[in-house]
Design a protein around this motif. Structure first.
Motif, PDB file in Angstrom:
ATOM      1  N   UNK A   1      31.184  41.007  51.338  1.00  0.00           N
ATOM      2  CA  UNK A   1      31.592  39.607  51.267  1.00  0.00           C
ATOM      3  C   UNK A   1      30.546  38.754  50.554  1.00  0.00           C
ATOM      4  N   UNK A   2      29.266  39.107  50.678  1.00  0.00           N
ATOM      5  CA  UNK A   2      28.207  38.316  50.069  1.00  0.00           C
ATOM      6  C   UNK A   2      27.875  38.740  48.643  1.00  0.00           C
ATOM      7  N   UNK A   3      28.520  39.784  48.133  1.00  0.00           N
ATOM      8  CA  UNK A   3      28.266  40.205  46.762  1.00  0.00           C
ATOM      9  C   UNK A   3      28.866  39.217  45.772  1.00  0.00           C
ATOM     10  N   UNK A   4      28.289  39.108  44.582  1.00  0.00           N
ATOM     11  CA  UNK A   4      28.769  38.120  43.598  1.00  0.00           C
ATOM     12  C   UNK A   4      30.257  38.207  43.282  1.00  0.00           C
ATOM     13  N   UNK A   5      30.871  39.395  43.105  1.00  0.00           N
ATOM     14  CA  UNK A   5      32.313  39.401  42.796  1.00  0.00           C
ATOM     15  C   UNK A   5      33.167  38.704  43.857  1.00  0.00           C
ATOM     16  N   UNK A   6      32.889  39.004  45.144  1.00  0.00           N
ATOM     17  CA  UNK A   6      33.671  38.367  46.197  1.00  0.00           C
ATOM     18  C   UNK A   6      33.347  36.884  46.294  1.00  0.00           C
ATOM     19  N   UNK A   7      32.098  36.504  46.112  1.00  0.00           N
ATOM     20  CA  UNK A   7      31.743  35.085  46.155  1.00  0.00           C
ATOM     21  C   UNK A   7      32.394  34.311  45.010  1.00  0.00           C
ATOM     22  N   UNK A   8      32.496  34.956  43.848  1.00  0.00           N
ATOM     23  CA  UNK A   8      33.181  34.284  42.729  1.00  0.00           C
ATOM     24  C   UNK A   8      34.665  34.122  43.023  1.00  0.00           C
ATOM     25  N   UNK A   9      35.296  35.192  43.578  1.00  0.00           N
ATOM     26  CA  UNK A   9      36.715  35.096  43.936  1.00  0.00           C
ATOM     27  C   UNK A   9      36.927  34.010  44.983  1.00  0.00           C
ATOM     28  N   UNK A  10      36.061  33.948  45.971  1.00  0.00           N
ATOM     29  CA  UNK A  10      36.191  32.948  47.028  1.00  0.00           C
ATOM     30  C   UNK A  10      36.049  31.537  46.466  1.00  0.00           C
ATOM     31  N   UNK A  11      35.056  31.342  45.593  1.00  0.00           N
ATOM     32  CA  UNK A  11      34.856  30.023  44.994  1.00  0.00           C
ATOM     33  C   UNK A  11      36.045  29.620  44.132  1.00  0.00           C
ATOM     34  N   UNK A  12      36.616  30.574  43.382  1.00  0.00           N
ATOM     35  CA  UNK A  12      37.776  30.259  42.540  1.00  0.00           C
ATOM     36  C   UNK A  12      38.978  29.859  43.395  1.00  0.00           C
ATOM     37  N   UNK A  13      39.233  30.590  44.480  1.00  0.00           N
ATOM     38  CA  UNK A  13      40.386  30.260  45.337  1.00  0.00           C
ATOM     39  C   UNK A  13      40.192  28.897  46.005  1.00  0.00           C
ATOM     40  N   UNK A  14      38.988  28.650  46.545  1.00  0.00           N
ATOM     41  CA  UNK A  14      38.740  27.365  47.190  1.00  0.00           C
ATOM     42  C   UNK A  14      38.841  26.213  46.194  1.00  0.00           C
ATOM     43  N   UNK A  15      38.297  26.411  44.994  1.00  0.00           N
ATOM     44  CA  UNK A  15      38.330  25.339  43.995  1.00  0.00           C
ATOM     45  C   UNK A  15      39.762  25.038  43.570  1.00  0.00           C
ATOM     46  N   UNK A  16      40.568  26.073  43.387  1.00  0.00           N
ATOM     47  CA  UNK A  16      41.957  25.853  42.984  1.00  0.00           C
ATOM     48  C   UNK A  16      42.744  25.153  44.090  1.00  0.00           C
ATOM     49  N   UNK A  17      42.539  25.564  45.341  1.00  0.00           N
ATOM     50  CA  UNK A  17      43.233  24.907  46.458  1.00  0.00           C
ATOM     51  C   UNK A  17      42.763  23.463  46.615  1.00  0.00           C
ATOM     52  N   UNK A  18      41.454  23.219  46.469  1.00  0.00           N
ATOM     53  CA  UNK A  18      40.954  21.849  46.570  1.00  0.00           C
ATOM     54  C   UNK A  18      41.518  20.974  45.460  1.00  0.00           C
ATOM     55  N   UNK A  19      41.688  21.544  44.265  1.00  0.00           N
ATOM     56  CA  UNK A  19      42.288  20.777  43.177  1.00  0.00           C
ATOM     57  C   UNK A  19      43.711  20.364  43.482  1.00  0.00           C
ATOM     58  N   UNK A  20      44.472  21.273  44.094  1.00  0.00           N
ATOM     59  CA  UNK A  20      45.855  20.929  44.448  1.00  0.00           C
ATOM     60  C   UNK A  20      45.890  19.812  45.496  1.00  0.00           C
ATOM     61  N   UNK A  21      44.987  19.863  46.473  1.00  0.00           N
ATOM     62  CA  UNK A  21      44.956  18.811  47.495  1.00  0.00           C
ATOM     63  C   UNK A  21      44.540  17.485  46.872  1.00  0.00           C
ATOM     64  N   UNK A  22      43.568  17.524  45.953  1.00  0.00           N
ATOM     65  CA  UNK A  22      43.121  16.291  45.305  1.00  0.00           C
ATOM     66  C   UNK A  22      44.225  15.698  44.429  1.00  0.00           C
ATOM     67  N   UNK A  23      45.035  16.531  43.778  1.00  0.00           N
ATOM     68  CA  UNK A  23      46.147  16.018  42.977  1.00  0.00           C
ATOM     69  C   UNK A  23      47.185  15.334  43.870  1.00  0.00           C
ATOM     70  N   UNK A  24      47.416  15.916  45.067  1.00  0.00           N
ATOM     71  CA  UNK A  24      48.402  15.323  45.972  1.00  0.00           C
ATOM     72  C   UNK A  24      47.857  14.086  46.686  1.00  0.00           C
ATOM     73  N   UNK A  25      46.561  14.018  46.885  1.00  0.00           N
ATOM     74  CA  UNK A  25      45.929  12.892  47.584  1.00  0.00           C
ATOM     75  C   UNK A  25      44.719  12.451  46.766  1.00  0.00           C
ATOM     76  N   UNK A  26      44.904  11.650  45.694  1.00  0.00           N
ATOM     77  CA  UNK A  26      43.785  11.259  44.820  1.00  0.00           C
ATOM     78  C   UNK A  26      42.683  10.507  45.558  1.00  0.00           C
ATOM     79  N   UNK A  27      43.036   9.730  46.577  1.00  0.00           N
ATOM     80  CA  UNK A  27      42.020   8.980  47.306  1.00  0.00           C
ATOM     81  C   UNK A  27      41.044   9.925  48.006  1.00  0.00           C
ATOM     82  N   UNK A  28      41.583  10.969  48.641  1.00  0.00           N
ATOM     83  CA  UNK A  28      40.718  11.943  49.296  1.00  0.00           C
ATOM     84  C   UNK A  28      39.876  12.694  48.265  1.00  0.00           C
ATOM     85  N   UNK A  29      40.480  13.072  47.134  1.00  0.00           N
ATOM     86  CA  UNK A  29      39.731  13.765  46.099  1.00  0.00           C
ATOM     87  C   UNK A  29      38.575  12.931  45.573  1.00  0.00           C
ATOM     88  N   UNK A  30      38.810  11.629  45.401  1.00  0.00           N
ATOM     89  CA  UNK A  30      37.743  10.757  44.911  1.00  0.00           C
ATOM     90  C   UNK A  30      36.632  10.616  45.946  1.00  0.00           C
TER      91      UNK A  30
END
Length: 989
Positions: free
Chosen positions: A378-407
């Motif tokens: 879990x702490x190896x770079x490949x898994x950390x990169x996958x985790x960061x990509x999934x979290x970033x993509x999900x956070x982007x979707x939430x920010x698009x739906x709620x711009x105030x929270x994203x800001x």
């Protein structure tokens, strides 16, 4: 090389191969584990064996093998062909260097033999090479496996010697088994500490891109973020939860990530794939054949199978243990030893059990290694990169739906990066997300207060739907006929809320005083878990809401479903509404303070497994009555002097014991009992000073006679230090001032346990009395105190004035406790009671349970003369008629532990139960009548006493015995010629 380098490893130089060894230099330093010395290494230079990156050596082992020309003989064997059978013990199970140590590492049986010789005869009986090898292997997994094997072999030899009437051999083997068990406990503790160190190091070793914004959004995004993350993971073709380390299913989690090709199904050996595809019965047959040695299967140790192996090994061990015990009982009953026959079947069953126990121990250790591997993965770079990509993509979707929270999140993260010193770490701001989220939440609350009309309308519609559903639920749950008031909750509620799925119930009640803001609250569960406290609220509705929130927060950490039950219908409906909608309605029917709103918001995080139900029965059930009583006591304890607080603690203890008699309490065997020293929580201790440690211990007879007591194991960040301290003991006496003693004591570590020694206990302390200790670590004075009971109590004739542990009393006050001899002189009935209380499985209320078929064997183990074994059945019948013990129908679990009531789906077996007789004693004696506290005695029940040779009981004693039989004070039918009867009397200390 047969496989490419692991992900994230970049090869810089490949050196020429030397036999099966080839060194490779990497561009960056990596962390790996050497398969020969089993040590974690950090280096750019690694050695690959046979071209496989799964077998790596460190530079030291590489040089050692080449210099000694042992590359062909000392290395782990090359991968065997599909038809070959692997060895029982993996080569990587240990790591010490040296010829003899390597031999023992590969031969567990030989290692176990040496360990047993050391336990029975001492270390001096071993050769010098053997002593050095045992020392070098002391901290390795293979030593724990061998110790378990030797321990069970010694235990089996003791059984064989017992049925052969070889008392000397039985004692020798039993003592060896105890020594080996103690050594195994010490070795396991060292391995666990090493494992925790490696686990902490693996969690720290992380390199990942900066995704602080996504991590903060995960904390504040709530349900929208979880939905977005699930959708992102699903779009990538991954299973749910693929970016976090699971609590089980480690191999499947690694394989499903598709980041490590060596874990793919097609890369596994055919034998491993066959084991994974087997149904449950076929796999269990393989485990039985492996455990009894008929068809050993080394492929069970493969990481892809080890979890399934560990999950089923307990069943195999329990079955083989039952088989061994049955063989011992059968040989006893047959008395075959009189004919000169050997218990060959018992010896074979004992060896099979020893193999099964060793294999089970190995599966536990390998499962820990697999978990460590999952954390590292879990702490190896490949898994950390996958985790960061999934979290970033999900956070982007939430920010698009709620711009105030994203800001808000973006602004807070930018401010944090400008001043954080960890922004340039390999994993930037890895532990800063919660800190940033705490600054975002207040702004988010103000945003929600000014939500748009459209969102307000949507929320009001959702609230209306939830209220309608709750109203219908409450109306449908109204009782149509009187319910049983002795039930914990309403039977209709139980059938409606948890008809099939396992769920827990907690009853929440409050007590308010009109005209004051303070209220008391308490919650109680069926298995005896409870808590109470005080709070402040504007009205009873808000008080009930606060109490429900505190119960939800206290029980929300558990993973099972929990239903909170309250008799305040409005408060229950409102809290359930918050749980259903995930938000606090803006205009509730009653006033809510900011503290109450904060509790509601915090409670929402547990909404997945917390629900609230309103009990509308006209009469309160047992759970509601208990919780209401505790709420009254909590409020009075918070307002009154310390005596009321003491009463509350006593009530809490008694209620926990009463409710703990249910099915959910796990009975304790004699081998599982600790030293009864435990830390106290803040709720139990009340106000305490800074750096003050508070703990309790229940005194055993060996503590009182030996002048010492156990100390609890140090908690994280704390430690005991050997040395001298002062101890003050405040021993409270009824109708007399507290007796205080100040003395010097010693903090020491003996046999792997911390203890307090050189104590002069006050006279009059009985085994089982609880002593509370307080110590400020910056002083040299420890304060100890006993606490009086609200009313004196007798436990089977032994009087207690102070709080006591009923489990310790059941063990320590068994018949024969007043005889200073190894094998007491007892009647047949007293032997049965002694065996039940000494060797039975204890419940929290002191009840001891034992399988009836195992009673004779356990009586003999305690020292009952063999010629009296045939009279045990008659003694049991007499005890049953007198009500001293009970015969019930229970069951055995997979570990051979008796349960009453029987567990669902388990085979019913007869059990014998001893239930302590606890009676209240009227405290009407004056101080003069009690006498000096140091000379106070205790009551001794009527019993039989053996007479000297040629002596006979007088007519007066015979008549007193008959009267005792008629009044059920004793259970013997006739007075033996060799005994006299001693009437109940009081004995001075």
């Amino acid at each position: 090389m047969t496989m490419g380098a692991p992900n994230g490893w970049t090869v810089a130089t490949v050196r020429p191969a030397r036999g099966r060894l080839q060194q490779v230099r990497l561009q960056d330093r990596v962390v790996f584990r050497c398969t020969r010395c089993d040590r974690e290494k950090t280096s750019r230079l690694v050695c690959v064996v046979d071209g496989s990156w799964s077998s790596l050596l460190c530079n030291g082992c590489h040089g050692f093998l080449l210099s000694n020309e042992q590359a062909a003989s000392a290395l782990p064997a090359a991968p065997a062909p599909a038809s070959a059978q692997p060895r029982q013990v993996p080569d990587s199970i240990g790591g010490a260097e040296g010829g003899r140590a390597d031999q023992l590492r590969r031969n567990v049986v030989e290692l176990a033999k040496l360990l047993r010789i050391r336990a029975e005869e001492g270390e001096r009986q071993l050769a010098t090479d053997d002593r050095k090898a045992l020392k070098s292997l002391a901290d390795e997994n293979v030593t724990v496996v061998a110790l378990r094997y030797a321990e069970l072999l010694a235990e089996g030899d003791a059984l064989v010697a017992q049925v052969e009437f070889d008392r000397r051999s039985r004692r020798r083997s039993a003592d060896a088994a105890g020594i080996l068990a103690e050594e195994r406990g010490v070795a396991l503790q060292r391995l666990h500490e090493r494992y925790e160190t490696r686990l902490a190091a693996a969690r720290r070793a992380s390199k990942a891109p900066d995704h602080l914004d996504a991590m903060v959004m995960r904390h504040v995004g709530g349900k929208p973020f979880r939905r977005a993350l699930d959708a992102v993971i699903h779009q990538r073709g991954l299973p749910p939860g693929a970016v976090d380390v699971p609590t089980s299913g480690y191999w499947a989690w690694i394989a499903d990530s598709r980041l490590d090709p060596t874990c793919a199904e097609e890369a596994l050996p055919p034998e491993v794939r066959d084991l994974r595809r087997m149904d449950a019965q076929a796999f269990l047959r393989v485990l039985h054949a492996d455990a009894d040695g008929t068809r050993p299967n080394g492929f069970l140790a493969h990481p892809a199978v080890v979890e399934r192996w560990h999950a089923q090994s307990g069943r195999v061990y329990a079955r083989l243990k039952a088989t061994r015990d049955q063989s011992a009982d059968a040989f006893d009953r047959a008395e075959a030893v009189k004919a000169g026959s050997r218990p060959g079947r018992l010896e074979a069953d004992a060896k099979a059990l020893a193999r099964a126990g060793a294999r089970r121990a190995m599966s536990e250790l390998l499962l820990k290694e697999l978990r460590l591997r999952a954390v590292r993965f879990h702490r190896q770079p490949p898994m950390q990169r996958l985790r960061a990509e999934c979290f970033t993509e999900a956070a982007g979707q939430v920010a698009d739906a709620d711009p105030e929270l994203g800001a808000l999140v973006a602004s807070a993260c930018a401010d944090h990066r400008a001043r954080c010193v960890k922004v340039n770490d390999p994993h930037p701001c890895a532990n800063c997300a919660e800190e940033v989220a705490e600054r975002v939440r207040p702004h988010r609350t103000r945003q929600r207060a000014g939500r748009s009309p459209a969102r307000e309308a949507a929320l009001e519609a959702e609230v209306d739907r939830a209220i309608a559903e709750l109203t219908q639920q409450v109306a449908a749950s109204a009782p149509t006929e009187p319910d049983n008031p002795n039930a914990f909750i309403c039977s209709g509620a139980r059938q409606r809320l948890a008809p099939e799925t396992p769920s827990g119930f907690a009853v929440v009640e409050t007590h308010t005083v009109p005209g004051t803001p303070q209220f008391g609250y308490a919650w109680v569960t069926e298995d005896g878990e409870l808590r109470s406290g005080i709070g402040a609220a504007a009205d009873p509705q808000e008080a009930s809401v606060q109490a429900l929130c505190r119960a939800a927060l206290g029980l929300g950490e558990c993973q099972r479903r929990v239903h909170l039950v309250s008799r305040n219908a409005k408060a229950a409906a409102f809290v359930q509404l918050v749980l259903r909608t995930g938000t606090v309605p803006p205009n509730p029917e009653f006033a809510l303070s900011s503290d109450t709103i904060g509790l509601l918001v915090e409670m929402v995080s547990y909404r997945r497994h917390i629900s609230v139900y309103a009990d509308l029965c006209p009469r309160p059930h047992r759970g509601a009555e208990t919780a209401g009583h505790l709420a009254v006591l909590a409020l009075s304890a918070g307002e009154g002097p310390g005596g009321r607080s003491r009463r509350l603690r006593v009530e809490l203890d008694m209620i926990a014991r009463n409710f703990g008699r249910g099915v959910g309490y796990k009975p304790t065997s004699p081998d599982e009992e600790g030293d009864h020293a435990w830390w106290l929580s803040a709720e139990e201790t009340g106000p305490s000073r800074r750096n003050e440690l508070t703990w309790r211990t229940a005194l055993y007879r060996m503590h009182i006679d030996g002048g010492w007591c156990a100390l609890p194991e140090p908690r994280t960040g704390e430690s005991w230090q050997e040395g001298r301290l002062r101890l003050r003991i405040d021993h409270e006496e009824r109708l007399r001032p507290s007796v205080a003693q100040v003395q010097e004591v010693t903090v020491r570590r003996r046999g792997g346990q911390w203890e307090l020694g050189d104590i002069r206990w006050p006279r009059g302390l009985a085994p089982g009395v609880i002593v509370t200790f307080r110590w400020r670590s910056d002083t040299s004075m420890i304060k100890a105190r006993t606490a009086l009971l609200p009313q004196p109590e007798q436990v089977d004739g032994v009087e207690f004035l102070h709080r006591y542990d009923v489990q310790v009393v059941s063990r320590e006050s068994a018949p024969g406790f007043d005889q200073d001899r190894e094998v007491p002189d007892l009647s047949d009935a007293s032997w049965v009671l002694r065996t039940l209380r000494k060797l039975g499985y204890l419940s929290v209320d002191g009840t001891a349970t034992l399988v009836e078929d195992a009673l004779v064997r356990n009586c003999l183990a305690l020292g009952l003369p063999r010629h009296r074994a045939g009279r045990v059945g008659a003694a049991v019948d007499q005890l049953l008629r007198s009500g001293r013990i009970q015969r019930v129908q229970g069951s055995l679990d997979v570990d051979g532990r008796p349960w009453y009531p029987a567990q669902p789906g388990r085979h019913r077996i007869p059990l014998l139960r001893y239930v302590p007789r606890v009676e209240a004693v009227e405290a009407q004696r004056t101080a003069s009548a009690e006498g000096h506290p140091h000379r106070r005695g205790y009551k001794v029940p009527g019993h039989l006493r053996r007479l000297p040779s040629g002596a006979k009981a007088s007519e007066e004693r015979i008549e007193a015995f008959k009267e005792a039989v008629r009044s059920f004070q004793v259970v013997e039918r006739e007075l033996p010629d060799t005994h006299t009867y001693v009437e109940p009397h009081k004995k001075n200390r």
